[in-house]
Design a protein around this motif. Sequence first.
Motif, mmCIF file in Angstrom:
data_model
loop_
_atom_site.group_PDB
_atom_site.id
_atom_site.type_symbol
_atom_site.label_atom_id
_atom_site.label_comp_id
_atom_site.label_asym_id
_atom_site.label_seq_id
_atom_site.Cartn_x
_atom_site.Cartn_y
_atom_site.Cartn_z
ATOM 1 N N ALA A 767 0.827 -1.201 0.000
ATOM 2 C CA ALA A 767 0.000 0.000 0.000
ATOM 3 C C ALA A 767 0.860 1.249 0.000
ATOM 4 O O ALA A 767 0.551 2.236 -0.690
ATOM 5 N N SER A 793 -7.462 7.079 -3.521
ATOM 6 C CA SER A 793 -7.919 5.810 -2.942
ATOM 7 C C SER A 793 -6.894 5.256 -1.959
ATOM 8 O O SER A 793 -7.247 4.740 -0.887
ATOM 9 N N PHE A 797 -7.089 4.456 1.996
ATOM 10 C CA PHE A 797 -6.711 3.134 2.486
ATOM 11 C C PHE A 797 -5.713 3.242 3.632
ATOM 12 O O PHE A 797 -5.884 2.628 4.696
ATOM 13 N N CYS A 798 -4.669 4.035 3.410
ATOM 14 C CA CYS A 798 -3.638 4.144 4.450
ATOM 15 C C CYS A 798 -4.167 4.829 5.704
ATOM 16 O O CYS A 798 -3.833 4.448 6.829
ATOM 17 N N VAL A 800 -7.219 4.792 6.822
ATOM 18 C CA VAL A 800 -8.078 3.856 7.551
ATOM 19 C C VAL A 800 -7.250 2.877 8.368
ATOM 20 O O VAL A 800 -7.524 2.639 9.555
ATOM 21 N N TRP A 801 -6.224 2.316 7.780
ATOM 22 C CA TRP A 801 -5.477 1.275 8.482
ATOM 23 C C TRP A 801 -4.511 1.836 9.520
ATOM 24 O O TRP A 801 -4.178 1.145 10.496
ATOM 25 N N ALA A 823 -12.639 -1.451 9.356
ATOM 26 C CA ALA A 823 -11.462 -1.045 8.574
ATOM 27 C C ALA A 823 -11.469 -1.719 7.215
ATOM 28 O O ALA A 823 -11.140 -1.083 6.188
ATOM 29 N N SER A 827 -11.889 0.670 3.925
ATOM 30 C CA SER A 827 -10.836 0.702 2.909
ATOM 31 C C SER A 827 -11.343 0.135 1.582
ATOM 32 O O SER A 827 -10.992 0.646 0.496
ATOM 33 N N SER A 828 -12.175 -0.888 1.640
ATOM 34 C CA SER A 828 -12.713 -1.474 0.401
ATOM 35 C C SER A 828 -13.636 -0.493 -0.299
ATOM 36 O O SER A 828 -13.556 -0.324 -1.529
ATOM 37 N N GLY A 830 -13.526 2.688 0.025
ATOM 38 C CA GLY A 830 -12.679 3.790 -0.433
ATOM 39 C C GLY A 830 -12.063 3.484 -1.783
ATOM 40 O O GLY A 830 -12.036 4.331 -2.694
#
Length: 863
Positions: A767, A793, A797-798, A800-801, A823, A827-828, A830
């Motif tokens: 990622a 995107s 993703f980053c 969120v995690w 999460a 992320s999905s 997103g």
Amino acid sequence: MWLILHICLFLSCNYISVAMMASSGTCQLQGHFRLNGMFQDGDLLIGGLFEVQYLKAFPELSFRTVPKLPHCELFYMTSFQQALTMAFAINEINSNPNLLPNITLGYQIYDNCLRLGVAFRGATALVSGTEETISDLNCKGPPPVIGIIGDPGSTHSIAISSVLGLFRLPMISYYATCSCLSDRKKYPSFFRTIPSDAFQVRAMVQILRHFGWTWVGLLCSDDDYGINAGQSFYQDVQEFGGCVAFSEILPNDNNQKEIQRIVGIIQGSTAKVVVVFSTSSYLLPVVDEMVLRNVTGRQWIASEAWATSPVLLAPQFKSVLGGTLGIAIRRGEIQGLGNFLLGLRPDNNSQNNMVRIFWENMFGCNFDTEGRESEKTCSGQEVLSSTNTAYTDVSELRASYNVYKAVYALAHAVHDLMQCEKWRGPFRGNSCADISNLKPWQLVHYLQKVNFTTDFGDRVSFDKNGDALAIYDVLNWQSSSDEAMIVRTVGVVDEGSTTGKVLTLDKDAIYWNYETNKPPRSVCSESCRPGTRRATKKGFPVCCFDCLPCADGEISNTTDATECIACPNDFWSNREKDHCIHKEVQFLSYEDLLGISLTTASLLGSCICVLVIFIFAHYCKTPVVRSNNSELSFLLLFSLKLCFLCVLLFIGQPKLWTCQLRHAVFGISFVLCISCILVKTMVVIAVFKSSRPEGKGAIKWFGAVQQRGTVLALTAFQVVICAVWLSTASPTPHKNSQYIRSIIVYECAIGSVAGFSLLLGYIGLLAAVSFLLAFLARNLPDNFNEAKFITFSMLIFCAVWIAFVPAYVSSPGKYAVAVEIFAILASSFGLLVAIFAPKCYIIILHPERNTKKAIMGRGTQNK
């Protein structure tokens, strides 16, 4: 003790005198005691010592003249009834053909005048006989008496039995209760038909235990009886869990200040039950003071010494002593005794002078009125049935009943001795005793084994210490019609009961001197209910305590528990803390609102992926779909669909296969997804470079084959990580109680922290690389602007995690799983929205822009 030494010395001197006169063939009594008594001749004589009269003072001993013989005064009708009961029992035995056939029993009864000196003289007379001279020094034939019934006093019995025990002459007391007489080493031939004080104390403790009275006061008389019984009671009460609120010694000198102090203690104490070991003479002043102060509301427990006292049954004491519970010697019934007592007549036999003394006291007359014309002369024909005294009252036979049992015990022992079969006897050489030359110790052997039942139904036997079976009547002081008090029997304490029930009470027959007519509560602290435990108050007896609730996870299911019990691992205490229940098992289920919401979001995301796939498949020939490798787009949509669906493995009760699949599917799906995004980003950069003269060869390195190979290679590495992790330390279902002790969190233990960290780390690495490349390509021309969407995107993703890590660590139980699912879904969504929403927007809403010319036109215009 000095008196015992004197007696031993006296007997030794007699022995020496007898030895010195052996040459003459006769021996002579050294002194003659004037003793009041009764006599009946027989083959075997039984001696008796009774407290019939009272000697106020011994004659002065000057040691210069022969001592005057003591003269006894007063007369106790009850004690004389006891003496006549012995005579009645012997006559009844003589009339019984089944007991001692061909043997006639006689008796020699003496009055001890309530004095130890007189009692010892009577015992000596019984042992040595009263014949003036003895010519047969071979001492053949039966002894003067085969045993003695008495003495009623403990002090007398201790002294007399100490001497008679040396000769093993049986002595059966009917009223001596001192527990010290149970010492078989000191008193080897002593027996009794009344329980010892040790049994009396246990009987009183049984009553306290029955009513739950654990907080009691104690009053004892200032003598051996009261002090010894009080000490024994104190120990026994503590053994059953009770406590003594106060303990006082009753003064013997009628000290008014001391009496007032004791009454003040009784009045101020919270103990509602008062136990008294005393005679009525000690207790009377205290009761008088309580009546004066109007101190009521106390439940009295009477020892046998005053449980039937007529003095304390007076009407003026009803407010204080009404409802008293006491124990008394077992009452019995003796058929025919009443008629026997009424049939008594005096005679001129000097050995029966006790009858003449009784007659004079009963009818207020005198047999010898010579020189005293004013006195009434006894004719001997007066009618006893016209009198109403304790002598003729046979309704409450207690001590007399013990006398009756003692005589029969001695008779049964003689009977068993005569039943001995030759060469099968208990003595040396299997020999039997010879009734014509009976030895006292032989009779002791049979007396120890006596076991019979009276006509009243009571079993008579002796234990190894010579004590009788403990049996008492429980008495209750109740109101009578004339405002006085009467004594009623309301129960029995029988330690030899065949049913195993020691105390039997008729609760409905008991009178309670309270308005509620119910037994009082006498406890220092109320009982602790189940769910709590007792905590002793510092500085207070063990009966005074606080009730503390059990801690969470602990229970007490009994009243007055001293400790709480921890529940087993899978159990927890209920709200009342009185029993353990199964812990609540918590996991993210499909029935929870949270589980339903996350499941709905998962299916919604999956459906959106399918919808986008259908859109892209329908418009697969259009430039927007074909741009930047439509194959990667379809693969990306498929991986996103797997990301949405893997959420379902996190919901529901954890099982081995779901625990193993959830992280593996999650890790592989996200790696596949990010690999596709990474390759798409690299393709964008390669296409941009190939549009410039210096980078025309770059695109050949990113053909379709290379793109698919790169995605598969990156994904394969994650597959290897998962395979190694699952094969070495596979995640398993785990019941976790560390978050909340009252709840079992059913979760999946990751097994290997290293494996899980490597899985997440690899996803994070891909990622980060994708975000970096997309960020560098964000300023490319508009016709390659997919890099901007990828950048956005990957930023989502980053973010969120990164936020996931602290939220996951701080979330307890099932909420940690919910955070991980959130999460995944965030992320999905997103990735799905950021990458595919613009394209679907053009395909569906602006088809005019879905042409190569429009796309290229933007690119030319920008240049």
